[in-house]
Motif scaffolding. Sequence first.
Motif, PDB file in Angstrom:
ATOM      1  N   GLN A  54       8.069 -25.443   4.977  1.00  0.00           N
ATOM      2  CA  GLN A  54       7.291 -24.559   5.418  1.00  0.00           C
ATOM      3  C   GLN A  54       6.056 -24.487   4.745  1.00  0.00           C
ATOM      4  O   GLN A  54       4.614 -24.271   4.776  1.00  0.00           O
ATOM      5  CB  GLN A  54       7.696 -23.204   5.289  1.00  0.00           C
ATOM      6  N   ARG A  55       6.330 -24.604   3.126  1.00  0.00           N
ATOM      7  CA  ARG A  55       5.130 -24.801   2.258  1.00  0.00           C
ATOM      8  C   ARG A  55       3.874 -25.711   2.287  1.00  0.00           C
ATOM      9  O   ARG A  55       3.028 -25.637   2.296  1.00  0.00           O
ATOM     10  CB  ARG A  55       5.344 -24.661   0.800  1.00  0.00           C
TER      11      ARG A  55
ATOM     12  N   ALA B   7       5.131 -22.188  -8.449  1.00  0.00           N
ATOM     13  CA  ALA B   7       5.974 -22.994  -9.024  1.00  0.00           C
ATOM     14  C   ALA B   7       6.685 -24.399  -8.519  1.00  0.00           C
ATOM     15  O   ALA B   7       7.092 -25.437  -9.324  1.00  0.00           O
ATOM     16  CB  ALA B   7       7.565 -22.224  -9.190  1.00  0.00           C
ATOM     17  N   ASP B   8       6.494 -24.523  -7.175  1.00  0.00           N
ATOM     18  CA  ASP B   8       6.820 -25.699  -6.319  1.00  0.00           C
ATOM     19  C   ASP B   8       5.672 -26.811  -6.556  1.00  0.00           C
ATOM     20  O   ASP B   8       6.031 -28.038  -6.029  1.00  0.00           O
ATOM     21  CB  ASP B   8       7.050 -25.516  -4.945  1.00  0.00           C
TER      22      ASP B   8
ATOM     23  N   GLY C  23       6.039 -30.830  -5.535  1.00  0.00           N
ATOM     24  CA  GLY C  23       7.124 -31.698  -6.404  1.00  0.00           C
ATOM     25  C   GLY C  23       6.203 -32.667  -6.868  1.00  0.00           C
ATOM     26  O   GLY C  23       5.076 -32.769  -7.023  1.00  0.00           O
ATOM     27  N   ASP C  24       6.885 -33.791  -7.070  1.00  0.00           N
ATOM     28  CA  ASP C  24       6.575 -34.834  -7.889  1.00  0.00           C
ATOM     29  C   ASP C  24       6.375 -36.483  -7.154  1.00  0.00           C
ATOM     30  O   ASP C  24       6.280 -37.174  -7.503  1.00  0.00           O
ATOM     31  CB  ASP C  24       7.455 -35.316  -8.984  1.00  0.00           C
ATOM     32  N   LYS C  25       6.313 -36.175  -5.648  1.00  0.00           N
ATOM     33  CA  LYS C  25       5.990 -37.323  -4.946  1.00  0.00           C
ATOM     34  C   LYS C  25       5.046 -36.733  -3.904  1.00  0.00           C
ATOM     35  O   LYS C  25       5.175 -35.664  -3.277  1.00  0.00           O
ATOM     36  CB  LYS C  25       7.499 -37.524  -4.085  1.00  0.00           C
ATOM     37  N   PRO C  26       4.067 -37.794  -3.491  1.00  0.00           N
ATOM     38  CA  PRO C  26       2.996 -37.314  -2.577  1.00  0.00           C
ATOM     39  C   PRO C  26       3.464 -37.257  -1.156  1.00  0.00           C
ATOM     40  O   PRO C  26       4.383 -37.891  -0.878  1.00  0.00           O
ATOM     41  CB  PRO C  26       1.985 -38.578  -2.562  1.00  0.00           C
ATOM     42  N   GLY C  27       3.050 -36.078  -0.513  1.00  0.00           N
ATOM     43  CA  GLY C  27       3.391 -36.025   0.723  1.00  0.00           C
ATOM     44  C   GLY C  27       2.394 -35.638   1.871  1.00  0.00           C
ATOM     45  O   GLY C  27       1.134 -35.896   1.317  1.00  0.00           O
TER      46      GLY C  27
END
Length: 214
Positions: A93-94, A151-152, A159-163
């Motif tokens: 969702q985010r 925080a996400d 996070g720590d991977k591109p999406g």
Amino acid sequence: MSGIILFEYWRSSASYRVRIALHSLKLDYESVPVNILKNEQKEPDNLSRNPQGLVPTLAMDGRMMTQSLAIIEYLDEIYPDAGFLPPDPAGRQRVRALSYAIAMETHPVCNTGVVTHVMDITQGGDAARNAWMQKFIGEGLTAFERLLDNADTGKFCHGDKPGMADFCLVPQVYNARRWGADISGLKRVNAIVKRCEKLKAFAAAHPDKAKLSV
């Protein structure tokens, strides 16, 4: 023609997003140019592929697929290791919300067809066009910066991977630079884009590379 075919315009933000996704998956594809400056997107050939008269269209798996985010989600679903969206519902969702903030809020009002029409009916010139683009791109990315205060957020938008959200952000920052929008104060946005630009998939999808290939 066979294989994967991307009908696109080299400087289209939506096309740029899909190129990043395809390169992230290391998929070979053929690029077929649709020159929106010559209004080729409204010609019968493109309308037969994309009834909205837009770019991009992805020919793959016997289908003609439109809408860049729907294409990216399709790729995410058929390639289980793609990771364009996170596995958890809240994370998905985010990432969708971040992606939509650009693709459904900022991008549409800066679309070539919209801006050209506004200039036509207002008799605006280059200065008016630039002011329009700077306003809406700048405001959109400023709001995006606030969304990243979460925080996400990691090294990338989520996070720590591109999406998918990063696939939307990088083309929008390209547009900000092109039109002279001042985004120098957007620390999170600029840091994430800088990391993305160092990755092969993003570099290979850059409009300068796309222009050379057509």
